[in-house]
Design a protein around this motif. Structure first.
Motif, PDB file in Angstrom:
ATOM      1  N   ASP A 277       0.863  -1.179   0.000  1.00 16.10           N
ATOM      2  CA  ASP A 277       0.000   0.000   0.000  1.00 16.10           C
ATOM      3  C   ASP A 277       0.899   1.229   0.000  1.00 16.10           C
TER       4      ASP A 277
ATOM      5  N   VAL B 130      -7.857   9.544   3.205  1.00 16.43           N
ATOM      6  CA  VAL B 130      -7.511   8.122   3.133  1.00 16.43           C
ATOM      7  C   VAL B 130      -6.144   7.906   3.761  1.00 16.43           C
ATOM      8  N   LYS B 131      -6.018   6.899   4.602  1.00 14.56           N
ATOM      9  CA  LYS B 131      -4.759   6.582   5.255  1.00 14.56           C
ATOM     10  C   LYS B 131      -4.228   5.245   4.747  1.00 14.56           C
ATOM     11  N   LEU B 132      -2.900   5.081   4.808  1.00 15.40           N
ATOM     12  CA  LEU B 132      -2.303   3.812   4.416  1.00 15.40           C
ATOM     13  C   LEU B 132      -2.871   2.686   5.267  1.00 15.40           C
ATOM     14  N   GLY B 133      -3.229   1.601   4.608  1.00 13.60           N
ATOM     15  CA  GLY B 133      -3.778   0.459   5.313  1.00 13.60           C
ATOM     16  C   GLY B 133      -5.286   0.463   5.431  1.00 13.60           C
ATOM     17  N   ASP B 134      -5.940   1.584   5.052  1.00 15.41           N
ATOM     18  CA  ASP B 134      -7.402   1.617   5.101  1.00 15.41           C
ATOM     19  C   ASP B 134      -7.996   0.601   4.131  1.00 15.41           C
ATOM     20  N   PRO B 135      -9.150   0.037   4.432  1.00 11.75           N
ATOM     21  CA  PRO B 135      -9.843  -0.816   3.460  1.00 11.75           C
ATOM     22  C   PRO B 135     -10.170  -0.017   2.198  1.00 11.75           C
ATOM     23  N   VAL B 136     -10.217  -0.681   1.046  1.00  8.72           N
ATOM     24  CA  VAL B 136     -10.543  -0.015  -0.208  1.00  8.72           C
ATOM     25  C   VAL B 136     -11.976   0.496  -0.149  1.00  8.72           C
ATOM     26  N   ASP B 137     -12.162   1.801  -0.356  1.00  2.00           N
ATOM     27  CA  ASP B 137     -13.487   2.420  -0.353  1.00  2.00           C
ATOM     28  C   ASP B 137     -13.599   3.272  -1.610  1.00  2.00           C
TER      29      ASP B 137
ATOM     30  N   LYS C 130     -14.431   7.021  -1.977  1.00  4.97           N
ATOM     31  CA  LYS C 130     -13.444   8.060  -1.670  1.00  4.97           C
ATOM     32  C   LYS C 130     -12.510   8.348  -2.841  1.00  4.97           C
ATOM     33  N   ARG C 131     -12.694   7.656  -3.959  1.00  7.63           N
ATOM     34  CA  ARG C 131     -11.838   7.912  -5.109  1.00  7.63           C
ATOM     35  C   ARG C 131     -12.230   9.227  -5.770  1.00  7.63           C
TER      36      ARG C 131
END
Length: 252
Positions: free
Chosen positions: A29, A228-235, A238-239
């Motif tokens: 990530d 968005v933070k490193l390691g967050d689940p893909v959402d 938020k793209r």
């Protein structure tokens, strides 16, 4: 698990390790800062003759495992010999590949070379790259295979699941220029991961033994690093890409 790192002859960072018995999960990530300017293909300077190329560049005009330029010399000169040498010829090659090779998802074959892709008339992005690279090398243009990410920055989302992407870079006027015969339009936000003679040098993993890939997924999107933070689940809500709007100010 002990991991050894080294830099290969193409200046790629390689990690080497032994897999233990059982299932191993590898997760990566990262945030990557990219230019907001689209790729430009203006003619930067003279094309070097083979005798002027350094030994590091000379390898990129030779045939390789998937780029059998020695078999396509006559074909290349018949199709593109009349086009002025340099990036104009490179663009003509990409135009031809984009028009004459059908993109067929799921048609990847690890045993097929550029001449065979031309003969059958279809392939995936790595095949588009191999054909364009091969035809450029027929004219002694140093050309390398690149694997990387291509987010949909300022570009409509095709709906196809994300994957690594393959394209090429041509050395003219003292610098490398990215070309993508698959899409054949300048893009924004391209992220290079590895380069080499062809796909042999740029596999995301090379396995020796009986290991089997059980699951694989890729995602690369424009996001706000303040949200968005490193390691967050893909959402995907938020793209910030996937349409024709460029969401940050143009800057080099």
């Amino acid at each position: 698990m002990s991991v050894k790192e080294y830099v290969d002859v193409h200046q790629n960072l390689v990690r080497r390790f032994d897999l233990p018995v059982g299932r191993t999960t590898i997760h990566h990530d990262a945030f990557v800062s990219v230019s907001s300017l689209p790729e430009g293909h203006e003619e930067p300077g003279d094309v070097l003759a083979p005798g002027e190329l350094s030994q590091e560049l000379l390898r990129y005009i030779l045939p390789s495992r998937y780029c059998d330029s020695d078999r396509l010399m006559d074909f290349a000169y018949e199709k593109f010999g009349h086009v002025p040498h340099g990036l104009q010829r490179v663009q003509a090659i990409c135009d031809w590949v984009h028009t004459n090779i059908e993109y067929r998802w799921g048609s990847g074959n690890p045993h097929i070379s550029a001449s065979e892709v031309i003969a059958r008339g279809y392939g995936i992005c790595r095949d588009f790259a191999h054909v364009a690279i091969t035809l450029c090398r027929c004219f002694n243009l140093p050309t390398r295979y690149v694997t990387g990410h291509l987010p949909d920055v300022g570009f409509l989302d095709s709906g196809v699941p994300m994957d690594f992407h393959a394209y090429m870079q041509v050395y003219v006027g003292g610098q490398w220029h990215s070309y993508d015969a698959r899409f054949n339009v300048p893009r924004t936000g391209r992220i290079d991961i590895a380069c080499g003679l062809d796909a042999v040098d740029c596999a995301f993993s090379t396995l020796f033994g009986a290991a089997r890939l059980a699951w694989f997924t890729v995602w690369n999107y424009q996001v706000d690093p303040n949200v968005v933070k490193l390691g967050d689940p893909v959402d995907l809500e938020k793209r910030l890409d996937g349409d024709s709007q460029l969401r940050f100010a143009p800057a080099v």
